[in-house]
Design a protein around this motif. Sequence first.
Motif, PDB file in Angstrom:
ATOM      1  N   GLY B  14       0.705  -1.140   0.060  1.00  0.00           N
ATOM      2  CA  GLY B  14      -0.084   0.024  -0.037  1.00  0.00           C
ATOM      3  C   GLY B  14       0.838   1.247   0.199  1.00  0.00           C
ATOM      4  N   TYR B  15       0.387   2.271  -0.524  1.00  0.00           N
ATOM      5  CA  TYR B  15       1.160   3.539  -0.746  1.00  0.00           C
ATOM      6  C   TYR B  15       0.134   4.646  -0.464  1.00  0.00           C
ATOM      7  N   GLY B  16       0.545   5.920   0.192  1.00  0.00           N
ATOM      8  CA  GLY B  16      -0.283   7.040   0.345  1.00  0.00           C
ATOM      9  C   GLY B  16       0.736   8.125   0.645  1.00  0.00           C
ATOM     10  N   VAL B  17       0.329   9.000  -0.114  1.00  0.00           N
ATOM     11  CA  VAL B  17       0.907  10.484   0.141  1.00  0.00           C
ATOM     12  C   VAL B  17      -0.080  11.644   0.642  1.00  0.00           C
ATOM     13  N   VAL B  18       0.412  12.038   1.668  1.00  0.00           N
ATOM     14  CA  VAL B  18      -0.536  12.940   2.450  1.00  0.00           C
ATOM     15  C   VAL B  18       0.379  14.241   2.504  1.00  0.00           C
ATOM     16  N   ALA B  19      -0.502  15.412   2.195  1.00  0.00           N
ATOM     17  CA  ALA B  19       0.152  16.833   2.371  1.00  0.00           C
ATOM     18  C   ALA B  19      -0.759  17.547   3.549  1.00  0.00           C
ATOM     19  N   ALA B  20       0.345  17.947   4.424  1.00  0.00           N
ATOM     20  CA  ALA B  20      -0.055  19.085   5.315  1.00  0.00           C
ATOM     21  C   ALA B  20      -0.317  20.455   4.893  1.00  0.00           C
ATOM     22  N   ASP B  21      -1.109  20.966   5.006  1.00  0.00           N
ATOM     23  CA  ASP B  21      -1.426  22.308   4.596  1.00  0.00           C
ATOM     24  C   ASP B  21      -2.079  22.976   5.606  1.00  0.00           C
ATOM     25  N   LYS B 119      -8.143  -2.734  12.550  1.00  0.00           N
ATOM     26  CA  LYS B 119      -8.113  -2.296  10.955  1.00  0.00           C
ATOM     27  C   LYS B 119      -9.047  -1.517  10.446  1.00  0.00           C
ATOM     28  N   ASP B 120     -10.421  -1.944  10.817  1.00  0.00           N
ATOM     29  CA  ASP B 120     -11.444  -1.247  10.393  1.00  0.00           C
ATOM     30  C   ASP B 120     -11.685   0.265  11.026  1.00  0.00           C
ATOM     31  N   GLN B 121     -10.947   0.434  12.333  1.00  0.00           N
ATOM     32  CA  GLN B 121     -11.044   1.655  13.082  1.00  0.00           C
ATOM     33  C   GLN B 121     -10.088   2.544  12.473  1.00  0.00           C
ATOM     34  N   VAL B 122      -9.005   1.996  11.766  1.00  0.00           N
ATOM     35  CA  VAL B 122      -8.012   2.670  11.344  1.00  0.00           C
ATOM     36  C   VAL B 122      -8.437   3.479   9.999  1.00  0.00           C
ATOM     37  N   THR B 123      -9.014   2.666   9.291  1.00  0.00           N
ATOM     38  CA  THR B 123      -9.488   2.696   7.748  1.00  0.00           C
ATOM     39  C   THR B 123     -10.616   3.922   8.075  1.00  0.00           C
ATOM     40  N   GLN B 124     -11.551   3.685   8.838  1.00  0.00           N
ATOM     41  CA  GLN B 124     -12.583   4.619   9.048  1.00  0.00           C
ATOM     42  C   GLN B 124     -12.205   6.183   9.485  1.00  0.00           C
ATOM     43  N   MET B 125     -11.069   6.016  10.248  1.00  0.00           N
ATOM     44  CA  MET B 125     -10.656   7.264  10.942  1.00  0.00           C
ATOM     45  C   MET B 125      -9.555   7.963   9.545  1.00  0.00           C
ATOM     46  N   ALA B 141      -4.987   2.222   2.831  1.00  0.00           N
ATOM     47  CA  ALA B 141      -5.486   3.328   4.132  1.00  0.00           C
ATOM     48  C   ALA B 141      -4.099   2.812   5.260  1.00  0.00           C
ATOM     49  N   ASP B 142      -3.437   1.855   5.383  1.00  0.00           N
ATOM     50  CA  ASP B 142      -2.447   1.611   6.289  1.00  0.00           C
ATOM     51  C   ASP B 142      -1.437   2.421   5.886  1.00  0.00           C
TER      52      ASP B 142
END
Lengths: 166, 166
Positions: B14-21, B119-125, B141-142
Amino acid sequence: MRVLGIDPGSRHTGYGVVAADGQRLIAVAHGCIQPPPDRSFAQRLAHIHEKVAAVIDEAAPDEMAVEDVFLARNVKSALRLGEARGAAILAGVRMGLSVHQYSALQVKQAVVGYGRAGKDQVTQMIRTLLALRTSLNTHAADALAVAVCHINTRTSQRRWKSLESR
Amino acid sequence: MRVLGIDPGSRHTGYGVVAADGQRLIAVAHGCIQPPPDRSFAQRLAHIHEKVAAVIDEAAPDEMAVEDVFLARNVKSALRLGEARGAAILAGVRMGLSVHQYSALQVKQAVVGYGRAGKDQVTQMIRTLLALRTSLNTHAADALAVAVCHINTRTSQRRWKSLESR
């Protein structure tokens, strides 16, 4: 044919390039890669990757052989070993080499003729087979052994093919 | 600041790029890398490496965060996981990113506020935090969660520094 053998490890990655010249086996290059312990874990992985790539660049092997590992002290050390193994393999595949795996049993069988041979026996046999007179690092010896194992496999395959085509 | 989070695995990375603005967190990119099962193991590693490199190229993150794993079914799966992890990390370090590690406990603590979250709580959050309306792959999500965890850590570090310099 020239084969690069790799004995992967996060602290010591042995490498050895063996050339098959008819019946003769020649050690073209061998050594041990030791990432500087003061670097970050990611930089140590990059160090292994770059050094393996440099060996490929210099010794120009045709194929790569890596020992497949089934044993590790624990999950943590298996993960670290896997990372180092991945870094080394990636250098090979990125530089166009086919990558082959052999179990420790197969390597010992091919080199010593006995699957339960000890580390010293492997080193001694490699020194004899490759007529090495200088001292030999045990990780480099293991790497040369995997390369010899792969050359043996390739030679047998070729022999079978030539028998079939008769 | 932009962070690439990675949830490594030999079959699913899994990959995910998050930007903090400012206070806002934005999901720039996310997805799941699945190497074709018919390729050799070495080519599957190269696939992970290349896809992570492509994500870095496109989404231009400043830093990389990877979940540190302490659990695996067995030594064999820990080795495979380590190889995939090494392939992903190597893409980051080769492209000049600093690489940071977080335990699953730290990630859950940062995202859900509770280290034993499911896992579900992490995805939901993550869906709520990043205001994602479309469906979200659990590996993606992870990965987004590790990125958020690293941004939280960096924000805290900056806050402490500014308090110290007052």
